[in-house]
Scaffold this active site. Structure first.
Site, PDB file in Angstrom:
ATOM      1  N   ASN A 134     -16.859  60.002  74.482  1.00  0.00           N
ATOM      2  CA  ASN A 134     -15.579  59.381  74.815  1.00  0.00           C
ATOM      3  C   ASN A 134     -14.783  60.400  75.628  1.00  0.00           C
ATOM      4  OD1 ASN A 134     -13.078  58.235  74.877  1.00  0.00           O
ATOM      5  ND2 ASN A 134     -12.864  57.974  72.661  1.00  0.00           N
ATOM      6  N   ARG A 178       4.950  55.070  74.152  1.00  0.00           N
ATOM      7  CA  ARG A 178       5.051  53.940  75.091  1.00  0.00           C
ATOM      8  C   ARG A 178       6.062  52.921  74.571  1.00  0.00           C
ATOM      9  NH1 ARG A 178      -1.127  52.683  74.883  1.00  0.00           N
ATOM     10  NH2 ARG A 178      -1.691  54.865  74.705  1.00  0.00           N
ATOM     11  N   PHE A 208       3.722  60.258  63.316  1.00  0.00           N
ATOM     12  CA  PHE A 208       4.147  59.476  62.157  1.00  0.00           C
ATOM     13  C   PHE A 208       4.252  60.294  60.877  1.00  0.00           C
ATOM     14  CE2 PHE A 208       5.358  55.505  60.515  1.00  0.00           C
ATOM     15  CZ  PHE A 208       5.627  54.755  61.634  1.00  0.00           C
ATOM     16  N   ARG A 209       3.481  61.382  60.810  1.00  0.00           N
ATOM     17  CA  ARG A 209       3.616  62.216  59.602  1.00  0.00           C
ATOM     18  C   ARG A 209       5.046  62.738  59.500  1.00  0.00           C
ATOM     19  NH1 ARG A 209      -1.502  63.734  61.346  1.00  0.00           N
ATOM     20  NH2 ARG A 209      -3.139  63.288  59.833  1.00  0.00           N
ATOM     21  N   ARG A 260     -17.895  55.361  75.932  1.00  0.00           N
ATOM     22  CA  ARG A 260     -16.721  54.507  75.850  1.00  0.00           C
ATOM     23  C   ARG A 260     -16.086  54.431  77.233  1.00  0.00           C
ATOM     24  NH1 ARG A 260     -12.043  54.932  71.721  1.00  0.00           N
ATOM     25  NH2 ARG A 260     -11.128  52.913  72.083  1.00  0.00           N
ATOM     26  N   GLU A 288     -14.800  53.532  65.824  1.00  0.00           N
ATOM     27  CA  GLU A 288     -15.177  53.121  67.180  1.00  0.00           C
ATOM     28  C   GLU A 288     -16.495  53.750  67.610  1.00  0.00           C
ATOM     29  OE1 GLU A 288     -11.236  54.323  67.759  1.00  0.00           O
ATOM     30  OE2 GLU A 288     -10.781  52.679  69.137  1.00  0.00           O
ATOM     31  N   ILE A 304      -2.049  55.122  61.636  1.00  0.00           N
ATOM     32  CA  ILE A 304      -0.854  54.697  60.891  1.00  0.00           C
ATOM     33  C   ILE A 304      -1.207  53.539  59.956  1.00  0.00           C
ATOM     34  CG2 ILE A 304       1.483  53.757  61.114  1.00  0.00           C
ATOM     35  CD1 ILE A 304       1.531  55.135  63.944  1.00  0.00           C
ATOM     36  N   ASN A 341      -3.098  54.923  56.924  1.00  0.00           N
ATOM     37  CA  ASN A 341      -2.596  56.045  56.116  1.00  0.00           C
ATOM     38  C   ASN A 341      -1.127  56.000  55.715  1.00  0.00           C
ATOM     39  OD1 ASN A 341      -5.029  57.719  56.151  1.00  0.00           O
ATOM     40  ND2 ASN A 341      -4.675  57.807  58.354  1.00  0.00           N
ATOM     41  N   LEU A 392      -2.954  50.302  64.469  1.00  0.00           N
ATOM     42  CA  LEU A 392      -1.705  51.066  64.600  1.00  0.00           C
ATOM     43  C   LEU A 392      -2.010  52.556  64.617  1.00  0.00           C
ATOM     44  CD1 LEU A 392       0.384  49.052  61.950  1.00  0.00           C
ATOM     45  CD2 LEU A 392       0.046  48.534  64.376  1.00  0.00           C
ATOM     46  N   HIS A 398      -8.128  48.596  73.223  1.00  0.00           N
ATOM     47  CA  HIS A 398      -8.510  48.816  71.817  1.00  0.00           C
ATOM     48  C   HIS A 398      -9.524  47.797  71.324  1.00  0.00           C
ATOM     49  CE1 HIS A 398      -4.406  50.757  70.574  1.00  0.00           C
ATOM     50  NE2 HIS A 398      -5.277  51.669  70.942  1.00  0.00           N
TER      51      HIS A 398
HETATM   52  P1  ADP Z   1      -4.984  57.426  68.538  1.00  0.00           P
HETATM   53  O1  ADP Z   1      -6.465  57.258  68.225  1.00  0.00           O
HETATM   54  O2  ADP Z   1      -4.328  56.230  69.139  1.00  0.00           O
HETATM   55  O3  ADP Z   1      -4.636  58.711  69.230  1.00  0.00           O
HETATM   56  P2  ADP Z   1      -4.715  57.583  65.653  1.00  0.00           P
HETATM   57  O4  ADP Z   1      -5.317  56.285  65.254  1.00  0.00           O
HETATM   58  O5  ADP Z   1      -5.443  58.840  65.360  1.00  0.00           O
HETATM   59  O6  ADP Z   1      -4.223  57.566  67.146  1.00  0.00           O
HETATM   60  O7  ADP Z   1      -3.271  57.656  64.934  1.00  0.00           O
HETATM   61  C1  ADP Z   1      -2.394  58.714  65.182  1.00  0.00           C
HETATM   62  C2  ADP Z   1      -1.089  58.462  64.419  1.00  0.00           C
HETATM   63  O8  ADP Z   1      -1.386  58.266  63.022  1.00  0.00           O
HETATM   64  C3  ADP Z   1      -0.127  59.614  64.513  1.00  0.00           C
HETATM   65  O9  ADP Z   1       1.201  59.131  64.630  1.00  0.00           O
HETATM   66  C4  ADP Z   1      -0.324  60.310  63.184  1.00  0.00           C
HETATM   67  O10 ADP Z   1       0.829  61.022  62.800  1.00  0.00           O
HETATM   68  C5  ADP Z   1      -0.567  59.131  62.263  1.00  0.00           C
HETATM   69  N1  ADP Z   1      -1.287  59.549  61.067  1.00  0.00           N
HETATM   70  C6  ADP Z   1      -2.595  59.877  60.943  1.00  0.00           C
HETATM   71  N2  ADP Z   1      -2.882  60.236  59.671  1.00  0.00           N
HETATM   72  C7  ADP Z   1      -1.726  60.135  58.971  1.00  0.00           C
HETATM   73  C8  ADP Z   1      -1.360  60.364  57.620  1.00  0.00           C
HETATM   74  N3  ADP Z   1      -2.246  60.781  56.721  1.00  0.00           N
HETATM   75  N4  ADP Z   1      -0.072  60.152  57.266  1.00  0.00           N
HETATM   76  C9  ADP Z   1       0.837  59.733  58.176  1.00  0.00           C
HETATM   77  N5  ADP Z   1       0.551  59.491  59.462  1.00  0.00           N
HETATM   78  C10 ADP Z   1      -0.700  59.687  59.860  1.00  0.00           C
END
Ligand code: ADP
Length: 402
Positions: free
Chosen positions: A10, A243, A286-287, A91, A387, A334, A337, A211, A182
């Site tokens: 990827n 975005r 998001f954390r 991918r 994926e 998100i 988790n 998400l 996606h």
């Molecule tokens: P992408 O693949 O679109 O880059 P991900 O599916 O990995 O994104 O998701 C990333 C988002 O998920 C970030 O905002 C991250 O902070 C949040 N995230 C991942 N794991 C956790 C967790 N354990 N607690 C809170 N937020 C999480």
């Protein structure tokens, strides 16, 4: 030992993910990521047989350099794995107007991927660099490279879903339509849902919510995706990490005319500085947003807007379900988790018969499948996306049929 492994690549705009998977028993033998391509201190981390490694591999490293490192430094030291690879799944973000499904790569397909770069200028060129490099580096398997597209899952949407209400000429001449994104993840979790619900895929009516940093919702009716929130590009739809998602297009004219911004400035603002980052003013992670939700009112508002839009899309998509909605699925970093987000979103869906089980919702651990609703409710499932596995399975199906 059987030769039955697939290398999944990827190549993103600034990172490169790789894994070696047995698509049948789903075992991952080796996986890793190169980050900070084209920046100082390009960094690689990988895992093999549960051992973790990491290394700075230099500065200003390109996709090609990174692939040289992965193959020469990692794979050739793991000959037992390397020798068992029988094909490569790539991918590819956008199939453009002409590529409808996963396909064995040849010169014609590479030209079509290049043509589709107009719709995914950050991603398709990087995907193509990876494909060309691996074909050169790995000539024995050059005829066993498969492209798997994020847009394929949306190819059966009707023109009622994919056309924009602008003069038809723009669709005919330029291909301006909704393509979605996606798709690999939405399709994967939909298949998993059909097992959990014990239903045939072609009778499945579900809404899937991916998400993550990017976020999208898809409506799947009788196993076919009938609508999705991303559009011509992944900018449309939900509020995302950086975005904006849906906005009144007149905001662009307003910014151009009144805020002294160029089209490039506005593009950068809407793709990299908006969404949760722009609203909260502090972070798209998001954390961080989760731990400060009750401490910072601007963060609370941003997260509430994120959830509000998701609930709105889910409700709108029930209208496309042909009278029956079997389940809602949450996936992505998100979706998998962050239980309190699911709680806010689901609290707005009671009219549709969804009732959250607060204990179950908080009990699901990272990487687990699970149900988060009460017995008296329609089901909502958490399904971790995978994926890479989905790409490896598509690739092996095609390679086995050569
Ligand atoms: P992408 O693949 O679109 O880059 P991900 O599916 O990995 O994104 O998701 C990333 C988002 O998920 C970030 O905002 C991250 O902070 C949040 N995230 C991942 N794991 C956790 C967790 N354990 N607690 C809170 N937020 C999480």
């Amino acid at each position: 030992m059987l030769n039955n492994l697939i290398l999944v690549l990827n190549c993103g705009s600034s990172s490169l993910k790789f894994s070696v998977i047995n698509p049948k028993n789903k075992k991952k033998y080796l996986f890793g990521i190169v980050e900070r391509l084209f920046l100082s201190d390009t960094y690689i981390k990988w895992e093999c047989y549960k051992k973790k490694y990491n290394k700075i591999i230099g500065s200003n490293i390109s996709h090609e350099d990174a692939l040289d490192f992965i193959i020469d430094y990692i794979f050739l030291k793991k000959e037992d794995i390397f020798k068992r690879i029988i094909g490569i799944g790539h991918r590819v973000v956008h199939g453009g107007r002409k590529i409808k499904k996963s396909v064995l790569i040849d010169d014609k397909i590479m030209n079509l991927i290049e043509e589709a770069s107009i719709f995914a200028p950050l991603h398709n060129p990087a995907n193509l660099i990876g494909i060309k490099k691996i074909i050169k580096k790995y000539p024995l398997l050059s005829k066993k490279n498969v492209a798997v597209f994020d847009t394929s899952f949306y190819q059966n949407m009707s023109n009622v879903s994919f056309l924009y209400a602008i003069p038809y000429y723009f669709y005919e001449k330029y291909g301006i339509r909704r393509y979605g994104a996606h798709g690999i993840s939405h399709q994967y979790v939909a298949y998993e849902a059909s097992f959990l619900l014990n239903k045939k895929f072609n009778s499945l009516n579900i809404i899937t919510c991916h998400l993550g940093n990017g976020a999208s919702v898809s409506a799947i009716c009788n196993g076919i995706c009938v609508d999705t929130s991303m559009g011509l590009t992944p900018l449309e739809g939900l509020v995302m990490g950086t975005r904006s998602g849906d906005i009144d297009p007149a905001i662009i004219f307003f910014m151009y005319k009144n805020a002294n911004m160029s089209i490039d400035d506005i593009e950068e603002l809407l793709t990299k500085k908006s969404g949760l980052l722009g609203l909260s003013g502090v972070s798209s992670d998001f954390r961080y947003l989760e731990s400060n939700y009750n401490l910072n009112n601007q963060i609370k508002i941003s997260v509430d807007i994120f959830c509000h839009r998701i609930s709105k899309y889910i409700c709108a998509y029930t209208a496309l379900m042909d009278g029956r909605l079997d389940a809602i699925i949450f996936t992505g970093g998100i979706g998998e988790n962050v239980p309190f987000i699911r709680e806010i979103i689901i609290s707005k869906l009671s009219l549709l018969g969804f009732k959250i089980d607060i204990k179950l919702n908080f009990s699901i651990k990272h990487g687990q499948h699970g149900i988060v609703t009460l017995n008296s409710s329609r089901p909502i499932f958490i399904i971790p996306t995978n994926e890479e596995l989905a790409i490896s399975q598509e690739a092996i199906n095609i390679i086995n049929n050569i």
